[in-house]
Design a protein around this motif. Structure first.
Motif, PDB file in Angstrom:
ATOM      1  N   ALA A 174      10.246  24.074   3.343  1.00 32.49           N
ATOM      2  CA  ALA A 174       9.088  23.187   3.480  1.00 32.49           C
ATOM      3  C   ALA A 174       9.093  22.477   4.825  1.00 32.49           C
ATOM      4  CB  ALA A 174       9.090  22.164   2.340  1.00 32.49           C
ATOM      5  N   GLY A 175      10.266  22.300   5.389  1.00 31.68           N
ATOM      6  CA  GLY A 175      10.357  21.640   6.680  1.00 31.68           C
ATOM      7  C   GLY A 175      10.056  20.150   6.638  1.00 31.68           C
ATOM      8  N   VAL A 176      10.280  19.551   5.480  1.00 30.98           N
ATOM      9  CA  VAL A 176      10.083  18.104   5.396  1.00 30.98           C
ATOM     10  C   VAL A 176      11.380  17.447   4.904  1.00 30.98           C
ATOM     11  CG1 VAL A 176       7.632  18.298   4.862  1.00 30.98           C
ATOM     12  CG2 VAL A 176       9.289  18.185   3.000  1.00 30.98           C
ATOM     13  N   THR A 177      11.546  16.180   5.256  1.00 31.77           N
ATOM     14  CA  THR A 177      12.693  15.445   4.736  1.00 31.77           C
ATOM     15  C   THR A 177      12.247  14.690   3.491  1.00 31.77           C
ATOM     16  OG1 THR A 177      12.155  13.536   6.109  1.00 31.77           O
ATOM     17  CG2 THR A 177      13.699  15.146   7.019  1.00 31.77           C
ATOM     18  N   PRO A 178      13.107  14.604   2.503  1.00 32.83           N
ATOM     19  CA  PRO A 178      12.749  13.924   1.252  1.00 32.83           C
ATOM     20  C   PRO A 178      12.319  12.478   1.499  1.00 32.83           C
ATOM     21  CG  PRO A 178      14.824  15.099   1.012  1.00 32.83           C
ATOM     22  CD  PRO A 178      14.461  15.185   2.457  1.00 32.83           C
ATOM     23  N   GLU A 179      12.925  11.856   2.488  1.00 31.14           N
ATOM     24  CA  GLU A 179      12.656  10.445   2.751  1.00 31.14           C
ATOM     25  C   GLU A 179      11.213  10.223   3.212  1.00 31.14           C
ATOM     26  OE1 GLU A 179      15.243  12.169   3.961  1.00 31.14           O
ATOM     27  OE2 GLU A 179      16.656  11.399   2.475  1.00 31.14           O
ATOM     28  N   SER A 189       4.397  15.799  -4.678  1.00 33.33           N
ATOM     29  CA  SER A 189       4.890  15.242  -5.932  1.00 33.33           C
ATOM     30  C   SER A 189       6.036  16.092  -6.478  1.00 33.33           C
ATOM     31  CB  SER A 189       3.742  15.177  -6.939  1.00 33.33           C
ATOM     32  OG  SER A 189       4.247  14.948  -8.237  1.00 33.33           O
ATOM     33  N   ARG A 190       5.812  17.390  -6.470  1.00 37.12           N
ATOM     34  CA  ARG A 190       6.858  18.288  -7.007  1.00 37.12           C
ATOM     35  C   ARG A 190       8.096  18.279  -6.127  1.00 37.12           C
ATOM     36  NH1 ARG A 190       2.729  23.019  -9.310  1.00 37.12           N
ATOM     37  NH2 ARG A 190       2.181  21.778 -11.150  1.00 37.12           N
ATOM     38  N   LEU A 191       7.909  18.126  -4.839  1.00 35.51           N
ATOM     39  CA  LEU A 191       9.066  18.033  -3.951  1.00 35.51           C
ATOM     40  C   LEU A 191       9.896  16.788  -4.269  1.00 35.51           C
ATOM     41  CD1 LEU A 191       7.606  19.172  -0.493  1.00 35.51           C
ATOM     42  CD2 LEU A 191       9.451  20.281  -1.780  1.00 35.51           C
ATOM     43  N   ARG A 192       9.206  15.707  -4.552  1.00 36.26           N
ATOM     44  CA  ARG A 192       9.950  14.491  -4.894  1.00 36.26           C
ATOM     45  C   ARG A 192      10.713  14.671  -6.200  1.00 36.26           C
ATOM     46  NH1 ARG A 192       6.872   8.839  -4.182  1.00 36.26           N
ATOM     47  NH2 ARG A 192       9.030   8.151  -4.425  1.00 36.26           N
ATOM     48  N   LEU A 193      10.106  15.352  -7.138  1.00 34.02           N
ATOM     49  CA  LEU A 193      10.788  15.639  -8.402  1.00 34.02           C
ATOM     50  C   LEU A 193      12.022  16.518  -8.150  1.00 34.02           C
ATOM     51  CD1 LEU A 193      10.382  14.969 -11.377  1.00 34.02           C
ATOM     52  CD2 LEU A 193       8.953  16.996 -11.596  1.00 34.02           C
ATOM     53  N   CYS A 194      11.844  17.536  -7.321  1.00 32.50           N
ATOM     54  CA  CYS A 194      12.970  18.401  -6.933  1.00 32.50           C
ATOM     55  C   CYS A 194      14.101  17.581  -6.322  1.00 32.50           C
ATOM     56  CB  CYS A 194      12.529  19.427  -5.887  1.00 32.50           C
ATOM     57  SG  CYS A 194      11.511  20.751  -6.535  1.00 32.50           S
ATOM     58  N   HIS A 195      13.696  16.687  -5.459  1.00 31.62           N
ATOM     59  CA  HIS A 195      14.711  15.893  -4.760  1.00 31.62           C
ATOM     60  C   HIS A 195      15.517  15.042  -5.730  1.00 31.62           C
ATOM     61  CE1 HIS A 195      15.938  12.482  -1.940  1.00 31.62           C
ATOM     62  NE2 HIS A 195      16.650  13.533  -1.588  1.00 31.62           N
ATOM     63  N   LEU A 196      14.843  14.460  -6.707  1.00 28.72           N
ATOM     64  CA  LEU A 196      15.572  13.658  -7.695  1.00 28.72           C
ATOM     65  C   LEU A 196      16.494  14.545  -8.543  1.00 28.72           C
ATOM     66  CD1 LEU A 196      16.186  10.935  -8.912  1.00 28.72           C
ATOM     67  CD2 LEU A 196      14.229  11.208 -10.437  1.00 28.72           C
ATOM     68  N   VAL A 197      16.046  15.761  -8.814  1.00 31.33           N
ATOM     69  CA  VAL A 197      16.912  16.710  -9.529  1.00 31.33           C
ATOM     70  C   VAL A 197      18.193  16.945  -8.734  1.00 31.33           C
ATOM     71  CG1 VAL A 197      17.176  19.138 -10.168  1.00 31.33           C
ATOM     72  CG2 VAL A 197      15.098  17.909 -10.807  1.00 31.33           C
ATOM     73  N   ALA A 198      18.021  17.241  -7.449  1.00 32.60           N
ATOM     74  CA  ALA A 198      19.193  17.541  -6.613  1.00 32.60           C
ATOM     75  C   ALA A 198      20.131  16.347  -6.547  1.00 32.60           C
ATOM     76  CB  ALA A 198      18.743  17.943  -5.212  1.00 32.60           C
ATOM     77  N   ARG A 199      19.557  15.171  -6.376  1.00 31.62           N
ATOM     78  CA  ARG A 199      20.409  13.982  -6.238  1.00 31.62           C
ATOM     79  C   ARG A 199      21.106  13.648  -7.545  1.00 31.62           C
ATOM     80  NH1 ARG A 199      17.694   9.142  -4.383  1.00 31.62           N
ATOM     81  NH2 ARG A 199      19.845   8.452  -4.210  1.00 31.62           N
ATOM     82  N   THR A 200      20.432  13.866  -8.654  1.00 29.76           N
ATOM     83  CA  THR A 200      21.061  13.596  -9.955  1.00 29.76           C
ATOM     84  C   THR A 200      22.214  14.570 -10.191  1.00 29.76           C
ATOM     85  OG1 THR A 200      18.946  12.810 -10.818  1.00 29.76           O
ATOM     86  CG2 THR A 200      20.654  13.352 -12.426  1.00 29.76           C
ATOM     87  N   ILE A 201      21.975  15.830  -9.866  1.00 26.15           N
ATOM     88  CA  ILE A 201      23.052  16.818 -10.020  1.00 26.15           C
ATOM     89  C   ILE A 201      24.208  16.489  -9.087  1.00 26.15           C
ATOM     90  CG2 ILE A 201      23.677  19.233  -9.597  1.00 26.15           C
ATOM     91  CD1 ILE A 201      20.916  20.016 -10.658  1.00 26.15           C
ATOM     92  N   GLN A 202      23.868  16.164  -7.853  1.00 20.74           N
ATOM     93  CA  GLN A 202      24.924  15.850  -6.883  1.00 20.74           C
ATOM     94  C   GLN A 202      25.739  14.635  -7.332  1.00 20.74           C
ATOM     95  OE1 GLN A 202      23.510  14.864  -2.928  1.00 20.74           O
ATOM     96  NE2 GLN A 202      25.509  15.393  -2.036  1.00 20.74           N
ATOM     97  N   GLN A 203      25.027  13.587  -7.743  1.00 24.52           N
ATOM     98  CA  GLN A 203      25.719  12.371  -8.173  1.00 24.52           C
ATOM     99  C   GLN A 203      26.541  12.626  -9.439  1.00 24.52           C
ATOM    100  OE1 GLN A 203      25.715   8.955  -6.740  1.00 24.52           O
ATOM    101  NE2 GLN A 203      27.500   9.253  -8.036  1.00 24.52           N
ATOM    102  N   GLY A 204      25.959  13.357 -10.361  1.00 23.05           N
ATOM    103  CA  GLY A 204      26.667  13.655 -11.600  1.00 23.05           C
ATOM    104  C   GLY A 204      27.916  14.480 -11.350  1.00 23.05           C
ATOM    105  N   LEU A 205      27.776  15.491 -10.517  1.00 22.06           N
ATOM    106  CA  LEU A 205      28.938  16.325 -10.203  1.00 22.06           C
ATOM    107  C   LEU A 205      29.995  15.521  -9.451  1.00 22.06           C
ATOM    108  CD1 LEU A 205      27.419  19.802  -9.219  1.00 22.06           C
ATOM    109  CD2 LEU A 205      28.699  19.207 -11.271  1.00 22.06           C
ATOM    110  N   GLU A 206      29.549  14.636  -8.592  1.00 12.29           N
ATOM    111  CA  GLU A 206      30.510  13.811  -7.857  1.00 12.29           C
ATOM    112  C   GLU A 206      31.329  12.966  -8.830  1.00 12.29           C
ATOM    113  OE1 GLU A 206      28.928  11.723  -4.412  1.00 12.29           O
ATOM    114  OE2 GLU A 206      30.393  10.122  -4.777  1.00 12.29           O
ATOM    115  N   LEU A 207      30.684  12.476  -9.872  1.00 14.78           N
ATOM    116  CA  LEU A 207      31.406  11.679 -10.867  1.00 14.78           C
ATOM    117  C   LEU A 207      32.385  12.541 -11.658  1.00 14.78           C
ATOM    118  CD1 LEU A 207      28.524   9.389 -12.163  1.00 14.78           C
ATOM    119  CD2 LEU A 207      30.294   8.857 -10.489  1.00 14.78           C
TER     120      LEU A 207
END
Length: 603
Positions: free
Chosen positions: A500-505, A576-594
RNA sequence: GCACCCGUAGCUCAGCUGGAUAGAGUAGCGGCUUCCGAAGCCGUUGGUCACAGGUUCGAAUCCUGUCGGGUGCGCCA
């Protein structure tokens, strides 16, 4: 935070004003509060629970309140009528779009997509994913890993190390003051034999690093030496006595041995991505000075009595059916101390010096009786105040595919170092096969993260208290509920953002929950903090694994059904869907980190 | 003998304070790729929740007993 009472979900009785909170409650808490208010308004006694739960089936709403049946019973009224009254008094304006009564009196609640979108937007912007920090942090002592320094770490140490570390990470993330304690075995009769062997080999091989290069071999040499050579055996026995009486030369050899062995453990921890540091080590020997005082104290209190020349405590609390108390030896005939004594001394240190509010022991289920004895006696002797939570978080044994304890083909213990090496190699073979174009150094890194992650996840995702069967096939097949599946889900999100060439932020548009797949995924994402609370309370990391797998799985379903970057997708839907994707990635990343598992950009 | 844990689909496992038609993965079978990563997705077959009682509006879940498997029980840790 609530008290660490384990084993049951306490419906939060606490009252607060919403505006005082930085973070909102999770869905369950919110609905719980709202339904309790409605129940109170129609005269239901305040001690009856709202019984809020996510609905299991589509068609029964997103959440359900199961309070009406029990409450009607207690009040002697009709459950459906009561449910109707509760619903009439229930204020979910702006939160729910539909509230229905079904069956005998189930209250089914459908959440409003707009409201869900707002909650997702907040979480996606928030560095902590809307996970609240605990308001009153506890000092949590976590006793885990605890290898015997006399031998090399083997698979038997895996579960304690991995599960304990996950809880340490999780409780720290929630804001608790976590104090890791690596209770290594660095004392006892076998050390006489080991330092006697070390002394001999130092003459022949120069330094201890060389002599102790392979701890397992070294131990076997010492054992054989001890069994075959009477003179050596006598020397070993003499060395134990000298060591325990503080002989400087013996202590020096002992320190050399410990340092070298500990170095081996530290390497394993690094390889395993486990957070234990050398400074977390409090070995058995650390408590030597308090062993005699512990026994003395128990004698003074009249708890310890002499029996067959030993000092024994008889615990009536743990008596059998006939009333025979459970015996616990705290000092051998001849004066030697046992691990029960050491554990009591350690407990005193943890309470008095470390100021623990909660002490968690990640120790094999086979030591349940011992832990119960230690806990019971420490309470009776007033070593530990009632306010301190003592928890033996037992786990089962790792079995081989034959259902017997996991061993090598020749029947020996499986070394952890070799197991991890094999995991990385197996992962490497698969990664190179699937994605041969990646640079070799990246393949190496991916293999490491995938291989180690697979071993850890396979362990963490099973119910802690049960035995479990170790299988290369299921953990490295990379299919189903495994670490690679979660890691793969993460890389797919990263891939979309690259494309997509965009940053989540940069995404600040509204989140539109427009399809069933988006709604299901959104609700699941908003349950992250609920899951963390439960894992922290019950010390059950497999609940987090199940949750993350559901996220990944729902994401795959969403991904198939909801195009993002394809032609014809409007910009607002895409973002909107990109933001949802981003939260998925961050939740997985955070969960796996724990869980102590790493992710990667691509694999 | 006593104590603790366990028994759910062929296999590996979930099933949260008791809730609606017991769920996943894997294996089997059948589909999906001019399209964002097919390590994927969709569908389908498969269970007397070891057995027998009890508690109640409702039990895989709680209680009792039986059978079967594992672990532990005074001088190892």
């Amino acid at each position: 935070m609530a008290s660490p009472t384990l084993g049951r979900y306490n419906s939060p009785p606490f009252v607060f004003s919403y505006s005082d909170r930085i973070y909102p409650m999770n869905i369950r808490e919110l609905l719980n509060q709202k339904v309790l208010n409605a129940m109170a308004a129609v005269g239901v006694p305040s001690d009856l629970p709202a019984l809020i739960a996510p609905s299991k089936k589509a068609g029964f709403g997103d959440y359900q309140a199961n309070c009406a049946m029990g409450a009607a019973k207690a009040m002697g009224t009709n459950p459906r009528e009561l449910a109707t009254k509760i619903v009439a008094a229930l204020d979910l304006e702006g939160i729910a779009e539909k509230i229905e009564i079904a069956g005998p009196g189930f209250i089914n609640i459908d959440l409003k997509p707009e409201w869900l979108g707002e909650q997702i937007a907040k979480a996606q912007r928030d560095a902590r994913l809307q996970v609240e920090q605990v308001s009153s942090p506890q000092n949590v002592v976590i006793d885990y890993s605890g290898p015997n320094l006399a031998k090399e770490m083997h698979v038997g140490h895996l579960r304690s190390t991995i599960i304990g570390d996950s809880l340490a990470r999780l409780l720290e993330f929630q804001g608790h003051n976590v104090i890791r304690q690596n209770h290594v075995g660095d004392w006892g009769t076998q050390f006489g034999m080991l330092i006697a062997e070390l002394e001999e080999q130092l003459g022949a091989k120069g330094d201890e690093a060389m002599a102790l290069k392979d701890l397992e071999v070294f131990y076997q040499q010492a054992k054989k030496h001890f069994d075959d050579d009477e003179a050596f055996a006598n020397k070993a026995r003499e060395y134990v006595v000298r060591l325990q009486s503080g002989d400087a030369q013996m202590l020096k050899l002992w320190e050399q041995f410990k340092t070298s062995s500990l170095h081996h453990s530290t390497e394993i921890y690094q390889q395993l991505n486990v957070t234990l540091k050398d400074t977390d080590v409090r070995g058995e020997s650390f408590y030597n000075n308090d062993l005699a005082p512990v026994v003395k104290e128990l004698q003074n209190q009249g708890l310890a009595v002499e029996s067959d020349g030993a000092q024994v405590v008889f615990l009536q609390e743990l008596a059998d059916k006939e009333g025979n108390p459970s015996p616990m030896i705290i000092q051998k005939q001849g004066g030697g101390f046992l691990y029960a004594t050491t554990d009591l001394a350690a407990l005193r240190y943890r309470v008095n010096t470390l100021k623990a509010n909660r002490i968690m022991y990640f120790i094999d289920a086979r030591q349940s009786l011992h832990m119960q004895q230690v806990f019971t006696l420490s309470r009776n002797a007033k070593f530990v105040d009632e306010s301190v939570s003592l928890e033996h978080l037992a786990f089962g044994t790792m079995m081989g595919s034959d259902g017997k304890p996991f061993k090598t083909r020749t029947g020996g213990t499986v070394k952890l170092a070799e197991l991890l090496t094999e995991a990385v190699e197996r992962a490497g073979a698969l990664v190179s096969e699937k994605n041969p174009d990646l640079p070799s150094d990246e393949i190496a890194e991916i293999s490491r993260k995938v291989g180690i992650g697979s071993v850890k996840y396979a362990d963490l995702c099973k119910t802690r208290t049960n035995d479990y069967i170790f299988s290369w096939e299921s953990m490295l097949s990379f299919e189903g509920n495994t670490a690679p599946y979660l890691q793969y889900a993460f890389t797919r999100v990263q891939s979309i953002f690259r494309k997509a060439g965009v940053t989540p932020e940069s995404l600040t548009n509204a989140i539109i929950i427009g399809t069933e797949q988006e709604k299901t995924l959104a609700i699941k994402l908003l349950q992250f903090s609920e899951v963390l609370d439960q894992v922290a309370r019950e010390a059950m990391p497999h609940l987090l694994c199940t949750y993350l797998y559901e996220i990944a799985s729902l994401y795959m379903t969403f991904y198939e059904a909801c195009p993002i970057l394809k032609d014809g997708i409007e910009a607002d839907v895409r973002d909107s869907r990109l933001r949802l994707c981003h939260l998925v990635a961050r939740t997985i990343q955070q969960g796996l980190e724990l869980l102590g598992i790493e992710v990667m950009e691509r694999m």
